[in-house]
Design a protein around this motif. Structure first.
Motif, mmCIF file in Angstrom:
data_model
loop_
_atom_site.group_PDB
_atom_site.id
_atom_site.type_symbol
_atom_site.label_atom_id
_atom_site.label_comp_id
_atom_site.label_asym_id
_atom_site.label_seq_id
_atom_site.Cartn_x
_atom_site.Cartn_y
_atom_site.Cartn_z
ATOM 1 N N GLU A 31 26.740 50.664 52.305
ATOM 2 C CA GLU A 31 27.567 50.510 53.498
ATOM 3 C C GLU A 31 28.525 51.663 53.747
ATOM 4 O O GLU A 31 28.957 51.865 54.870
ATOM 5 C CB GLU A 31 28.376 49.219 53.395
ATOM 6 N N GLU A 62 23.250 50.824 59.089
ATOM 7 C CA GLU A 62 23.794 51.023 60.435
ATOM 8 C C GLU A 62 24.098 49.645 61.007
ATOM 9 O O GLU A 62 23.185 48.861 61.261
ATOM 10 C CB GLU A 62 22.793 51.772 61.310
ATOM 11 N N ASP A 63 25.384 49.347 61.226
ATOM 12 C CA ASP A 63 25.785 48.019 61.685
ATOM 13 C C ASP A 63 25.040 47.579 62.944
ATOM 14 O O ASP A 63 24.704 46.414 63.094
ATOM 15 C CB ASP A 63 27.293 47.967 61.943
ATOM 16 N N ASN A 64 24.783 48.515 63.848
ATOM 17 C CA ASN A 64 24.121 48.146 65.106
ATOM 18 C C ASN A 64 22.657 47.755 64.903
ATOM 19 O O ASN A 64 22.025 47.212 65.802
ATOM 20 C CB ASN A 64 24.237 49.270 66.130
ATOM 21 N N LEU A 66 21.760 45.754 62.289
ATOM 22 C CA LEU A 66 21.765 44.504 61.530
ATOM 23 C C LEU A 66 21.892 43.301 62.467
ATOM 24 O O LEU A 66 22.643 43.336 63.436
ATOM 25 C CB LEU A 66 22.919 44.502 60.525
ATOM 26 N N ILE A 69 26.167 40.301 59.977
ATOM 27 C CA ILE A 69 26.916 40.870 58.856
ATOM 28 C C ILE A 69 27.707 39.732 58.213
ATOM 29 O O ILE A 69 28.590 39.146 58.832
ATOM 30 C CB ILE A 69 27.853 42.002 59.312
#
Length: 110
Positions: A31, A62-64, A66, A69
């Motif tokens: 992360e 990459e958070d976008n 996933l 979260i």
């Protein structure tokens, strides 16, 4: 135990198509650069203590990309949105026995 599981929040996720797979199969996911620095030597550089296990490359999450979260203090059950099948389960603070936790930590570190 049934009442405990029934009390957990749930999320129904849309499965990804094969061409949308994320993260890529066979990669260690991290992360932050701090986490990468902490684990890079152990997971990529050092020889595996178990010769049956191969090393994998690392990639930054990459958070976008996933679907969800999970927060550090969150327990949750994930289901396939269409099949309503269990996909994953996150149980935080499930075991509070210090000796058991120390043993599990030592197994992971090994």
């Amino acid at each position: 135990m049934e009442a405990f599981v029934a009390s957990l929040p749930t999320a129904h996720l849309v499965p990804l198509h094969d061409e949308e797979e994320y993260p890529l199969l066979g990669y260690w996911l991290y992360e932050s650069s701090e986490i990468e620095a902490l684990w890079h030597g152990r997971l990529v550089v050092e020889e595996s203590p178990d010769g049956r296990n191969t090393r994998h490359p690392m990639m930054k999450a990459e958070d976008n990309e996933l679907s969800y979260i999970v927060q550090p203090n969150e327990s949750i059950i994930f289901y396939d949105k269409y099949m309503n099948e269990l996909v994953a389960l996150v149980l935080r603070n499930f075991c509070l026995d210090g000796e058991v936790l120390a043993w599990a930590d030592s197994v992971v570190a090994e």
